[in-house]
Scaffold this active site. Structure first.
Site, PDB file in Angstrom:
ATOM      1  N   TYR A  49       0.791  -1.227   0.000  1.00  0.00           N
ATOM      2  CA  TYR A  49       0.000   0.000   0.000  1.00  0.00           C
ATOM      3  C   TYR A  49       0.824   1.277   0.000  1.00  0.00           C
ATOM      4  CZ  TYR A  49      -3.746  -3.243   1.133  1.00  0.00           C
ATOM      5  OH  TYR A  49      -4.636  -4.295   1.110  1.00  0.00           O
ATOM      6  N   SER A 117      -4.489  -7.516   7.726  1.00  0.00           N
ATOM      7  CA  SER A 117      -5.080  -7.698   6.411  1.00  0.00           C
ATOM      8  C   SER A 117      -4.049  -8.295   5.448  1.00  0.00           C
ATOM      9  CB  SER A 117      -5.643  -6.365   5.906  1.00  0.00           C
ATOM     10  OG  SER A 117      -6.479  -6.559   4.787  1.00  0.00           O
ATOM     11  N   TYR A 118      -3.809  -7.656   4.282  1.00  0.00           N
ATOM     12  CA  TYR A 118      -2.844  -8.207   3.325  1.00  0.00           C
ATOM     13  C   TYR A 118      -1.467  -8.332   3.966  1.00  0.00           C
ATOM     14  CZ  TYR A 118      -0.653  -9.113  -1.216  1.00  0.00           C
ATOM     15  OH  TYR A 118       0.026  -9.700  -2.269  1.00  0.00           O
ATOM     16  N   TRP A 165     -10.943  -3.166  -3.733  1.00  0.00           N
ATOM     17  CA  TRP A 165      -9.531  -3.493  -3.577  1.00  0.00           C
ATOM     18  C   TRP A 165      -8.839  -3.611  -4.936  1.00  0.00           C
ATOM     19  CZ3 TRP A 165      -5.782  -7.378  -4.294  1.00  0.00           C
ATOM     20  CH2 TRP A 165      -4.647  -7.275  -3.474  1.00  0.00           C
ATOM     21  N   ASP A 253     -15.477  -7.497  11.274  1.00  0.00           N
ATOM     22  CA  ASP A 253     -14.453  -7.550  10.234  1.00  0.00           C
ATOM     23  C   ASP A 253     -14.865  -8.522   9.140  1.00  0.00           C
ATOM     24  OD1 ASP A 253     -11.975  -7.285   8.887  1.00  0.00           O
ATOM     25  OD2 ASP A 253     -11.271  -9.113   9.873  1.00  0.00           O
ATOM     26  N   HIS A 277     -12.987  -3.733   9.944  1.00  0.00           N
ATOM     27  CA  HIS A 277     -11.686  -3.974   9.316  1.00  0.00           C
ATOM     28  C   HIS A 277     -10.782  -2.752   9.445  1.00  0.00           C
ATOM     29  CE1 HIS A 277      -8.996  -6.335   6.895  1.00  0.00           C
ATOM     30  NE2 HIS A 277      -8.795  -5.323   6.074  1.00  0.00           N
TER      31      HIS A 277
END
Length: 555
Positions: A49, A117-118, A165, A253, A277
């Site tokens: 990101y 997350s990722y 996303w 989430d 989230h």
């Protein structure tokens, strides 16, 4: 005047440090370490990101805890070279980065990985490659699988989050290319109108007409679990992860199922708060759960550092019990003392633990099996079913829930009263509760239903109805099926919710939750390949032997 006795911590910082990996690609990141001689353990955070996401990393707490901190851009993102391919390279790149860290003169040979997350997925994928030196992982709010619970839920495309996303990563890829000197004008010209009006984009049919990057086409072209998804699953082999993992999740989430499944497969401490989230503050959606519901009040940041240093002494499971709005320590998940209790969806709208009369209870086996259409003889001896018509041209709008949509206010618990006025939303409600009822654990709806269409979706939502009339959503789920008449299980994942005295428990049943999930055209094909003209009206029938299974904790 109070005075703090604090000693300055001198830091050595290196920006855009090159870190080569096995195929010759140069990854880059920022490295922070105490200015003393060391050696130090390292905390690794890898992100797709850009540098802004480095601000979310626990850099200062880690430095104060004696770690060096390595904040690295995934390949093809930020200042790292290469091409970004979601999930495919994170395991090997993580392995090589751990090796780079342990070869540095300031390293003591030990690395801990951290992420949400990722970023948490990067940590787990690296752990699955078993790099020498990796000692522990903190994984927050991350899926356990790339098909189930990420891009698809119950067989339905997670349209809103997948598109949101995908568009973000397409924009980041164009920006990365622009910084490398590529001509990306045409790409931005195609992307920006879609990025600027996602509300219109999600209504596009067929979905493959949306210009959302190369991965978008892959995701919507593989609506069932096939070799494409199995290949991605090989990059996250839980059976190869040997280091201890701490799991952090939120009741609202969208990756709650992933957090719970990661915990089931890997063990380790589990913490679940009333969070959505990427958020762990006191308020979610339209409810504020009080000061003590935040991660800070629960001392979570300190505990995470203790865990990464191998010094955690906290409980095996720590959950926030909504309604009572308190944290509670447990020895296990799920709770063995919870009693699975069926509440039936009676014709007329009653939700009751009493089964409907003259109805044989459904078997737990054979879910989603075709039982054939009902007959006049059957309908004469059984209570009348509940019936509605679903028009995919006018889907039920997503109102709250575990979301990752452009509208960041539409998340978590939201008042469902407007949604419940629709004729295509069935509501089944208990009488006002005479005492508190705690529901903590996994829950699902077993639906005996029939459709006129070649394919359809069944959705369910658990709702807490307050004495003032507010109908606040708790959790929801969906199942996609081509079985026209049968029994289906809708997974509602889990919750910890106390329905207070005077409140009522409600279950909503419908056939859409848009744009959280894509619309089912009803024609036996997917929305990736259907036009507006292909959409089919769907006559839906729900039989009163359907029920929700609530894990009720004795109080």
């Amino acid at each position: 005047m109070p005075k703090l006795n604090r000693t300055p911590l001198s830091i050595v910082a290196e920006h855009d440090t090159p870190m080569p990996v096995r195929d010759g690609t140069i990854l880059r990141g920022d490295v922070y370490r105490p200015a003393s001689d060391g050696p130090f353990p390292a905390l690794l955070v890898r992100t797709p990101y850009g540098a802004g996401s480095f601000l979310m990393a626990p850099r200062t707490p880690a430095l104060e805890a004696g770690f060096a901190v390595v904040l690295q851009h995934c390949r093809g993102r930020g200042s790292s070279d290469g091409e970004f391919r979601p999930w495919l390279d994170e395991g090997d790149d993580g392995y090589d980065t751990v090796g780079w860290i342990t070869s540095q003169p300031w390293s003591n040979g030990e690395v801990a990985a951290f992420g949400m997350s990722y970023l948490a997925g990067c940590a787990l994928q690296a752990a699955a490659t078993r790099p020498p030196g990796l000692r522990a992982v903190v994984a927050s709010m991350t899926p356990h699988d790339f098909y189930d619970g990420l891009k698809y839920h119950g067989g339905a495309l997670a349209l809103g989050s997948a598109l949101n996303w995908g568009l973000l990563q397409t924009m980041l890829g164009l920006t990365h290319g622009m910084e490398a000197g590529e001509d990306v004008g045409a790409g931005f010209g195609e992307l920006l109108p879609v990025l600027g009006d996602q509300a219109a984009a999600v209504r596009t049919l067929p979905l493959r007409d949306i210009p959302a990057g190369p991965w978008w086409s892959d995701w919507i072209s593989h609506p069932t679990r096939d070799a494409y998804w199995e290949g991605l699953a090989e990059t996250l082999r839980h059976d190869r992860i040997e280091v201890p993992v701490m799991h952090v999740g939120g009741w609202f989430d969208l990756f709650l199922a992933g957090t719970l499944e990661n915990h089931r497969r890997l063990g380790g401490p589990l913490v679940i708060g009333p969070w959505s989230h990427g958020s762990n503050s006191t308020g979610t959606g339209r409810l504020d759960f009080g000061f003590f519901s935040s991660a800070q009040a629960a001392m979570l940041p300190q505990r995470q550092m203790d865990f990464l240093r191998g010094e955690d002494t906290g409980p095996a499971v720590k959950i926030f019990v909504m309604g009572d709005n308190v944290w509670r320590d447990e020895e296990e998940w799920p709770l063995s003392r919870a009693v699975p209790t069926r509440y039936y969806l009676h014709t007329g709208g009653l939700l009751s633990a009493e089964p409907p009369s003259d109805t044989a209870p459904l078997s737990d086996a054979g879910l989603s099996m075709d039982v054939g259409p009902s007959t006049d003889a059957e309908s004469s001896t059984h209570p009348a079913p509940s019936i509605f018509t679903f028009d995919p041209r006018d889907p039920v709008p997503t109102t709250g829930g575990p979301l990752l949509l452009p509208d960041v206010t539409n998340i978590g618990p939201q008042d469902q009263r407007d949604v419940e006025l629709r004729p295509d939303v069935l509501c089944f409600t208990t009488e006002a509760l005479a005492s508190d009822v705690e529901v903590t654990g996994r829950l699902s709806v077993t639906l005996h239903a029939e459709t006129s269409a070649l394919s359809t979706d069944w959705t369910a939502k658990l709702v807490d109805v307050h004495p003032d009339g507010r109908a606040m959503s708790v959790i929801d789920g969906i199942v996609r099926t081509s079985v026209r008449s049968g029994v289906h299980e809708i997974d509602l994942v889990a919750t910890s919710q106390v329905f207070k005295t005077g409140h009522r428990v409600r279950v909503e049943i419908s056939s859409s939750n848009f744009p959280r999930f894509d619309r089912n055209p009803g024609n036996g094909r997917t929305s990736a390949d259907s036009t507006e003209a292909d959409l089919v009206l769907q006559r839906q029938t729900v039989f009163p032997d359907s029920y929700i299974t609530l894990p009720i904790v004795p109080r």
